[in-house]
Each structure stands twice: as structure tokens, then as C-alpha cells.
Design a protein around this motif. Structure first.
Motif, PDB file in Angstrom:
ATOM      1  N   LEU A 138     -12.582 -22.820  -6.798  1.00 39.86           N
ATOM      2  CA  LEU A 138     -13.456 -23.660  -5.978  1.00 39.86           C
ATOM      3  C   LEU A 138     -14.669 -24.014  -6.812  1.00 39.86           C
ATOM      4  N   LEU A 139     -14.938 -25.284  -6.962  1.00 37.90           N
ATOM      5  CA  LEU A 139     -16.105 -25.714  -7.730  1.00 37.90           C
ATOM      6  C   LEU A 139     -17.277 -25.840  -6.771  1.00 37.90           C
TER       7      LEU A 139
ATOM      8  N   LEU B 176      -6.064 -26.817 -11.463  1.00 36.54           N
ATOM      9  CA  LEU B 176      -6.800 -27.880 -10.801  1.00 36.54           C
ATOM     10  C   LEU B 176      -7.721 -27.234  -9.776  1.00 36.54           C
ATOM     11  N   PHE B 177      -8.938 -27.719  -9.690  1.00 35.13           N
ATOM     12  CA  PHE B 177      -9.900 -27.094  -8.795  1.00 35.13           C
ATOM     13  C   PHE B 177     -10.036 -27.879  -7.492  1.00 35.13           C
ATOM     14  N   VAL B 178     -10.592 -27.205  -6.509  1.00 34.33           N
ATOM     15  CA  VAL B 178     -10.988 -27.848  -5.255  1.00 34.33           C
ATOM     16  C   VAL B 178     -12.491 -28.097  -5.329  1.00 34.33           C
ATOM     17  N   ARG B 179     -12.887 -29.348  -5.260  1.00 33.80           N
ATOM     18  CA  ARG B 179     -14.326 -29.664  -5.280  1.00 33.80           C
ATOM     19  C   ARG B 179     -14.921 -29.207  -3.954  1.00 33.80           C
TER      20      ARG B 179
ATOM     21  N   ALA C 157     -12.830 -31.670   4.864  1.00 36.59           N
ATOM     22  CA  ALA C 157     -11.461 -31.811   4.372  1.00 36.59           C
ATOM     23  C   ALA C 157     -11.150 -30.815   3.256  1.00 36.59           C
ATOM     24  N   LYS C 158     -12.177 -30.391   2.524  1.00 39.38           N
ATOM     25  CA  LYS C 158     -11.939 -29.471   1.414  1.00 39.38           C
ATOM     26  C   LYS C 158     -11.603 -28.066   1.905  1.00 39.38           C
TER      27      LYS C 158
ATOM     28  N   ALA D 283      -6.863 -34.074   3.655  1.00 41.36           N
ATOM     29  CA  ALA D 283      -6.453 -32.917   2.860  1.00 41.36           C
ATOM     30  C   ALA D 283      -4.991 -33.024   2.474  1.00 41.36           C
ATOM     31  N   GLN D 284      -4.141 -33.538   3.390  1.00 36.67           N
ATOM     32  CA  GLN D 284      -2.724 -33.679   3.077  1.00 36.67           C
ATOM     33  C   GLN D 284      -2.482 -34.689   1.967  1.00 36.67           C
ATOM     34  N   SER D 285      -3.324 -35.718   1.918  1.00 31.68           N
ATOM     35  CA  SER D 285      -3.117 -36.778   0.947  1.00 31.68           C
ATOM     36  C   SER D 285      -3.304 -36.298  -0.480  1.00 31.68           C
ATOM     37  N   LYS D 286      -4.079 -35.217  -0.636  1.00 29.86           N
ATOM     38  CA  LYS D 286      -4.288 -34.670  -1.973  1.00 29.86           C
ATOM     39  C   LYS D 286      -4.537 -33.175  -1.851  1.00 29.86           C
TER      40      LYS D 286
END
Length: 425
Positions: free
Chosen positions: A177-178, A198-201, A219-220, A252-255
Motif C-alpha cells: 500500500l503506497l 504492483l502497489f495499491v495507491r 475504491a482503494k 475497484a473491479q475495473s482495476k
């Protein structure tokens, strides 16, 4: 009453040091202003307002991380007979963070618990004395997934680096988590490790304000739950009713994961190094290649010539790749299977470094099998015969091709390398 060692430790702290220590212990600027007695008042307040064992150990940890001249052993561990620890289910999620961000992580802990996930967090689960590393080890081993709360301070923390390395060694899934805007992958020892993820902003932008205590976009958090649920189901006994029928938002589902693009590498030739990435089984051949390139006036990075006693392997690799103008990837079957070689390729790709793959093992298929394939498959390899590898003669077609492909990436050596290749041709 404050411990007897407080006055001695207080005298060794400068004004800058004790104010920084206060910040890392969670004190606000207004709290510091109230502490009129300086470092002694800070230490006295901290030891009197926290459980003695955990307070002393937390203070020792901060002194360790900041590498101050204060003698850490002056902070005496109090003699305490601990209460028997109640038996309880092991937390599903391990929260790895740097202490300066403890308030934010506590809030994350609260929301994850509401979603049905018991989280391991050192506050409340740490004992005093020698339990520190044993508790961390047990927490990571028992967790189903590790959430790394990444910030610049986290990336520089020796203890946080240990937690990440142990998680990887135990094959634990890691979700970075960034919490702050910063370069990715982070600079330093974590760079080669985190470059694979890959991080979650997890910080808000101006158009994402929630208007409440949350510091992340709504959404994150959904995105985080999607990833955690992939590894472990929630506990309905502790989850709030609002999460019983939870489903992720469309955004959130979209990415499912989010990353930012690292700054593009500067265009045109540079004065950097040639980074030689290889597996140790081909060390003698790569050393001969290094000697040939050095003879042409190029500067090469090869681990056996860069590492000294006590050096951090990952920090050296990180700095070597960041300074490199081009990466020569010496590919073999063992190279493709090597965890460290995979990290080097991932970090080079994340930093947008030009990669020239050289196949030094004739049995190795192209692209090589495994996680390197997505990065290397788009590149044209140079297949080098075993006879060339022994002396790397510049009249070999493979070596001429290597020199030609490297020359655009160097400033002062570009003309020399190009002319060398042309003369031989």
C-alpha cells in the motif's frame, strides 16, 4: 515515576534528535510544545503513559533505526512477570509499517477488522525484552497475507526491510500500500524486492476526498479487500453487518491493482555503467566479458567487484541498476530460475533501463520459462557460443552486435564503441 536511566539518555539527545524522536513516537507538534522539559520530559511522559515493557522496547527500536550515538543499552528493560498469554486465533493479515505512521495504520487495522479480518500489528501484540523479533517472526509465519504500508521512511527502515525479506523467504503474499506519493520501486534495499509487485495507491487525490477520517480513496479499500479475500476469507463473527454481503465497487473491479509509471529514462546517451546481470554458474565467462568491455573504456558493474564486507546485497544492486546506462542480461536456464536474477530484471524493467539479453547457455529456450518471460520476450536476444565466451574476441559477430546495440546509450564512449565495431566489421 520515570526509570533511573532517563536523565542519562536525555543528556545525549540534541534538540533536533529529541524532536525527531518525539515525532516517530507519535507526538504531534502541539504535544512537543507542551513538554517544556525537553528530552527528559518526553522520555518521562512516554515511559509513564505506556506499558513499561513495550514502552522501553519501542524506544530501543527507534534508537536502533535512527542510528544515533545514544547507547541503546542505557534503556533498561524492566523486570516484569508477564501475564499468561490467552490462546486466540492467529491474525490473518500482518500489517508491516514504520512507526511514524502508526496512527494511519491503526485506522486501517480498525477498518479491516470491521471487514472481518484479524490483523497483526505490533501495538498491543508486542511483549517486552527479547520477544521483539520472536513475535514478528511468529506474526509473519502465521499470517495468510502481508500488507506493507510503504512510505519513504518504511523503505529506509532496517526493521521493515527484515519483515519484507522474511515474508518473501516464507512465500507469503505481499500487498504493498503506497501511503504517500513516492517513486516506485522505492530507492534502497527494498527496490529489487518490491519491483516485482504492483502497489495499491492508498492516498487521496483532490477529487477523492471522503470527508471523514479515512485517508484512502473509498475504491482503494475495496481494491485491498479484493486482494486480501483472494488469500483468506473474512471472519463473519467479527465483521460488521455492512460487510456480510460486500461486493467490490465497479471502480475497484475495473482495476484490481494500481501502479504508476516510473519516470521515463532520460533519452539519448549517458555516462553510466554497463550492469552485468548473471547467474554465478557463468561467473568466469561474465568476468571475461567485463574485462573486454573495460578494455574499450566502458565502466561495468559486476557484483563480485562491487561488494565489500558488511554491504547490503540489495542496496548495492539497487544503486548499480539506477546508475546503469544499459543492462546486459546473461541468460541461462539457471539465470531464469534464480530469484535474485529475476529481481534484477524486474527492477531494470521498472526503471525503464535498456536491456540487452545474451543467451550464454545453448540449452536455454527463448523466451526463457518463468516470470522473466513477459519482460524478455519482447527483446531480441544475442545467442553467444561457448567458444566466444572464453575470450570475447571483438571480431566475433555476437560481440560486434553487442557493441553496436550498446553504443547509443553512452555519451563519451559512443563514437569509440561504434568505430570499434565498424572497423572490425
Amino acid at each position: 515515576m520515570a526509570p533511573s536511566w532517563v536523565p542519562a539518555v536525555s543528556e545525549k539527545l540534541s534538540k533536533r534528535e529529541w524532536r525527531l524522536l518525539a515525532e516517530r513516537l507519535g507526538y504531534t507538534q502541539s504535544d512537543v510544545d507542551v513538554l517544556q522539559g525537553g528530552p527528559r520530559a518526553l522520555l518521562t511522559h512516554w515511559m509513564c503513559c505506556q506499558p513499561p515493557a513495550s514502552a522501553a522496547e519501542s524506544l530501543r527500536q527507534q534508537l536502533d533505526e535512527l542510528a544515533w550515538t545514544v547507547e541503546r543499552d542505557m534503556v533498561i528493560r524492566p523486570t516484569i512477570i508477564p501475564d499468561p498469554e490467552p490462546k486466540q486465533d492467529k491474525p490473518t493479515v500482518f500489517l508491516s509499517y514504520q512507526w511514524a505512521h502508526q496512527p494511519q495504520v491503526k485506522m486501517l487495522w480498525k477498518h479491516l477488522l470491521a471487514a472481518g479480518y484479524h490483523c497483526w500489528m505490533d501495538v498491543g501484540q508486542m511483549g517486552g525484552g527479547d520477544k521483539l523479533f520472536a513475535k514478528l517472526d511468529d506474526g509473519i509465519r502465521s499470517a495468510k497475507v502481508v500488507v506493507s504500508c510503504v512510505t519513504p521512511l518504511y523503505a529506509r527502515s532496517a526493521n521493515c526491510t527484515r519483515e519484507v525479506n522474511l515474508s518473501i523467504s516464507l512465500n507469503k503474499p505481499i500487498i504493498p500500500l503506497l501511503l504517500e506519493q513516492m517513486p516506485w520501486p522505492p530507492v534502497g534495499a527494498m527496490g529489487p524486492v518490491m519491483s516485482e509487485y504492483l502497489f495499491v495507491r492508498f492516498f487521496q487525490r483532490d477529487n477523492e476526498r471522503t470527508g471523514d477520517e479515512r485517508y484512502w480513496p473509498a475504491a482503494k479499500f475495496d481494491e485491498l479487500l479484493m486482494q486480501v479475500r483472494y488469500h483468506a476469507p473474512p471472519d463473519r463473527a467479527v465483521a460488521k453487518a455492512s460487510y456480510w454481503q460486500w461486493s467490490p465497487s465497479e471502480q475497484a473491479q475495473s482495476k484490481a491493482v494500481t501502479t504508476t509509471k516510473p519516470p521515463a529514462a532520460a533519452s539519448g546517451p549517458s555516462s553510466g555503467k554497463v550492469f552485468l546481470s548473471y547467474q554465478w554458474g557463468h561467473q568466469s565467462q561474465v568476468k571475461a566479458l567485463r574485462d573486454r568491455l573495460m578494455g574499450l573504456g566502458l565502466t561495468c558493474w559486476m557484483d563480485i567487484f562491487e561488494m565489500g564486507g558488511g554491504d547490503s546485497l540489495y542496496e548495492k544492486i539497487d544503486s548499480g541498476l539506477r546508475e546503469a546506462a544499459v543492462v546486459v542480461s546473461c541468460v541461462s536456464e539457471k539465470y531464469a530460475a534464480s530469484m535474485n536474477c529475476r529481481r534484477e530484471v524486474s527492477l531494470a524493467d521498472a526503471l525503464k533501463k535498456p536491456i540487452i539479453p545474451m543467451i550464454v547457455d545453448q540449452r536455454c529456450p527463448w523466451p526463457p520459462a518463468g516470470p522473466m518471460s513477459p519482460v524478455l520476450t519482447q527483446l531480441k536476444p544475442i545467442r553467444v557460443g561457448s567458444d566466444v565466451q572464453q575470450h570475447w574476441s571483438t571480431d566475433a559477430p555476437e560481440v560486434r552486435e553487442l557493441l553496436t546495440r550498446m553504443s547509443p546509450h553512452f555519451l563519451e564512449f559512443s563514437d569509440r564503441v561504434t568505430s570499434q565495431a565498424c572497423v572490425i566489421a
